[in-house]
Write a protein that holds these residues in place. Structure first.
Motif, PDB file in Angstrom:
ATOM      1  N   LYS A 114     -26.627 -20.992  38.885  1.00 43.50           N
ATOM      2  CA  LYS A 114     -26.352 -19.929  37.922  1.00 43.50           C
ATOM      3  C   LYS A 114     -27.334 -19.907  36.746  1.00 43.50           C
ATOM      4  O   LYS A 114     -27.894 -18.851  36.436  1.00 43.50           O
ATOM      5  CB  LYS A 114     -24.908 -20.038  37.431  1.00 43.50           C
ATOM      6  CG  LYS A 114     -24.465 -18.899  36.543  1.00 43.50           C
ATOM      7  CD  LYS A 114     -22.992 -19.033  36.216  1.00 43.50           C
ATOM      8  CE  LYS A 114     -22.491 -17.902  35.382  1.00 43.50           C
ATOM      9  NZ  LYS A 114     -22.661 -18.100  33.966  1.00 43.50           N
ATOM     10  N   ALA A 126     -22.196 -13.075  35.650  1.00 43.42           N
ATOM     11  CA  ALA A 126     -20.879 -13.596  36.003  1.00 43.42           C
ATOM     12  C   ALA A 126     -20.989 -14.536  37.199  1.00 43.42           C
ATOM     13  O   ALA A 126     -21.870 -14.387  38.045  1.00 43.42           O
ATOM     14  CB  ALA A 126     -19.933 -12.451  36.331  1.00 43.42           C
ATOM     15  N   SER A 128     -18.974 -14.671  39.642  1.00 45.39           N
ATOM     16  CA  SER A 128     -18.699 -13.913  40.866  1.00 45.39           C
ATOM     17  C   SER A 128     -19.962 -13.228  41.382  1.00 45.39           C
ATOM     18  O   SER A 128     -20.137 -13.065  42.589  1.00 45.39           O
ATOM     19  CB  SER A 128     -17.603 -12.877  40.615  1.00 45.39           C
ATOM     20  OG  SER A 128     -18.025 -11.941  39.644  1.00 45.39           O
ATOM     21  N   THR A 129     -20.862 -12.841  40.477  1.00 48.36           N
ATOM     22  CA  THR A 129     -22.123 -12.228  40.887  1.00 48.36           C
ATOM     23  C   THR A 129     -22.975 -13.230  41.649  1.00 48.36           C
ATOM     24  O   THR A 129     -23.631 -12.884  42.632  1.00 48.36           O
ATOM     25  CB  THR A 129     -22.883 -11.708  39.652  1.00 48.36           C
ATOM     26  OG1 THR A 129     -22.034 -10.831  38.929  1.00 48.36           O
ATOM     27  CG2 THR A 129     -24.145 -10.985  40.042  1.00 48.36           C
ATOM     28  N   TYR A 131     -21.813 -15.780  43.421  1.00 48.47           N
ATOM     29  CA  TYR A 131     -21.186 -15.929  44.737  1.00 48.47           C
ATOM     30  C   TYR A 131     -21.506 -14.726  45.630  1.00 48.47           C
ATOM     31  O   TYR A 131     -21.772 -14.878  46.826  1.00 48.47           O
ATOM     32  CB  TYR A 131     -19.667 -16.098  44.605  1.00 48.47           C
ATOM     33  CG  TYR A 131     -19.262 -17.500  44.241  1.00 48.47           C
ATOM     34  CD1 TYR A 131     -19.385 -18.542  45.148  1.00 48.47           C
ATOM     35  CD2 TYR A 131     -18.759 -17.793  42.986  1.00 48.47           C
ATOM     36  CE1 TYR A 131     -19.021 -19.830  44.824  1.00 48.47           C
ATOM     37  CE2 TYR A 131     -18.391 -19.085  42.642  1.00 48.47           C
ATOM     38  CZ  TYR A 131     -18.524 -20.097  43.576  1.00 48.47           C
ATOM     39  OH  TYR A 131     -18.165 -21.380  43.244  1.00 48.47           O
ATOM     40  N   ASN A 132     -21.476 -13.505  45.081  1.00 45.10           N
ATOM     41  CA  ASN A 132     -21.816 -12.313  45.866  1.00 45.10           C
ATOM     42  C   ASN A 132     -23.261 -12.367  46.345  1.00 45.10           C
ATOM     43  O   ASN A 132     -23.567 -12.002  47.484  1.00 45.10           O
ATOM     44  CB  ASN A 132     -21.584 -11.043  45.046  1.00 45.10           C
ATOM     45  CG  ASN A 132     -20.127 -10.757  44.849  1.00 45.10           C
ATOM     46  OD1 ASN A 132     -19.282 -11.201  45.625  1.00 45.10           O
ATOM     47  ND2 ASN A 132     -19.803 -10.018  43.808  1.00 45.10           N
ATOM     48  N   HIS A 135     -23.475 -14.802  49.122  1.00 40.28           N
ATOM     49  CA  HIS A 135     -22.835 -14.226  50.311  1.00 40.28           C
ATOM     50  C   HIS A 135     -23.782 -13.244  51.001  1.00 40.28           C
ATOM     51  O   HIS A 135     -23.843 -13.206  52.232  1.00 40.28           O
ATOM     52  CB  HIS A 135     -21.531 -13.542  49.910  1.00 40.28           C
ATOM     53  CG  HIS A 135     -20.835 -12.896  51.058  1.00 40.28           C
ATOM     54  ND1 HIS A 135     -20.198 -13.620  52.046  1.00 40.28           N
ATOM     55  CD2 HIS A 135     -20.692 -11.595  51.401  1.00 40.28           C
ATOM     56  CE1 HIS A 135     -19.692 -12.790  52.937  1.00 40.28           C
ATOM     57  NE2 HIS A 135     -19.982 -11.552  52.567  1.00 40.28           N
ATOM     58  N   ARG A 140     -21.580 -19.150  52.006  1.00 40.66           N
ATOM     59  CA  ARG A 140     -20.200 -18.939  51.579  1.00 40.66           C
ATOM     60  C   ARG A 140     -19.692 -20.195  50.892  1.00 40.66           C
ATOM     61  O   ARG A 140     -20.271 -21.269  51.037  1.00 40.66           O
ATOM     62  CB  ARG A 140     -19.312 -18.598  52.764  1.00 40.66           C
ATOM     63  CG  ARG A 140     -19.324 -19.676  53.821  1.00 40.66           C
ATOM     64  CD  ARG A 140     -18.557 -19.263  55.050  1.00 40.66           C
ATOM     65  NE  ARG A 140     -18.793 -20.180  56.139  1.00 40.66           N
ATOM     66  CZ  ARG A 140     -18.311 -21.400  56.220  1.00 40.66           C
ATOM     67  NH1 ARG A 140     -17.555 -21.866  55.285  1.00 40.66           N
ATOM     68  NH2 ARG A 140     -18.566 -22.165  57.260  1.00 40.66           N
ATOM     69  N   LYS A 141     -18.623 -20.023  50.172  1.00 40.47           N
ATOM     70  CA  LYS A 141     -17.998 -21.171  49.518  1.00 40.47           C
ATOM     71  C   LYS A 141     -17.286 -21.980  50.589  1.00 40.47           C
ATOM     72  O   LYS A 141     -16.479 -21.453  51.346  1.00 40.47           O
ATOM     73  CB  LYS A 141     -17.003 -20.686  48.471  1.00 40.47           C
ATOM     74  CG  LYS A 141     -16.364 -21.795  47.693  1.00 40.47           C
ATOM     75  CD  LYS A 141     -15.462 -21.260  46.610  1.00 40.47           C
ATOM     76  CE  LYS A 141     -14.818 -22.374  45.850  1.00 40.47           C
ATOM     77  NZ  LYS A 141     -13.932 -21.886  44.806  1.00 40.47           N
TER      78      LYS A 141
END
Length: 181
Positions: A114, A126, A128-129, A131-132, A135, A140-141
């Motif tokens: 990050k 963020a 989540s960004t 992780y996206n 992906h 993947r997590k």
């Protein structure tokens, strides 16, 4: 009184487009121009006739008047990454050291990735960004497995078969055979 429909100079071209339309979208676009000009329909009535909303009818009509024909391949389709942080090539460039390390058996640790992504972007992003983004590149997590990867199912079954069992009566009695209360 309603405004007079603009695009009189395009009426002849729109009539030709109705005859040459190959898709329903092209036909509707040409009708959105012809119906108000030649039949005096309002934009609302035209939308109802061609089966679209007023907004889409207006959008198709204005696009035709600008010279854009729906489905001609010259105009890019709607959709895509309008709010992208990086181009796809830049994403690969920034993630390359992490993905190479992960392919050789390393683990992707998002809190380490990050800050580097934020430095490359020049602003905070963020979690989540991140992780996206991972992906999108096929990562993947990871969640823990239901069983250990080196477990031996046959050894577990053998252990169950050979392990001593307590009878139901011995469980109810104490060490000297007396019932516990």
């Amino acid at each position: 009184m309603a405004r007079i429909a603009r695009g009189v100079e395009a009426a002849k071209q729109a009539r030709a487009a109705i005859a040459a339309a190959k898709t329903v979208e092209q036909l509707r676009q040409a009708q959105a121009v012809v119906l108000p000009l030649e039949h005096g329909l309002s934009l609302e009535a035209t939308a109802q006739v061609i089966g679209l909303s007023v907004g889409w009818t207006s959008r198709l009509r204005n696009a035709f008047l600008r010279g854009e024909v729906v489905g001609d391949g010259r105009t890019p389709p709607r959709g895509g990454r309008h709010h992208e942080n990086f181009s796809p090539e830049r994403e690969i460039e920034v993630l390359k050291p992490f993905l190479d390390r992960a392919r050789t058996g390393g683990v992707l640790v998002v809190p380490e990735i990050k800050p580097i992504l934020e430095a490359a972007l020049g602003r905070p992003m963020a979690l989540s960004t991140v992780y996206n983004l991972l992906h999108r590149h096929g990562w993947r997590k990871l969640a823990p497995d239901k069983q250990h990867p080196q477990s031996d199912a046959q050894a577990q079954q053998d252990w169950k078969k050979n392990s001593p069992r307590k009878s139901s009566s011995s469980a109810r009695t104490g060490p000297k055979g007396h019932r516990s209360r």
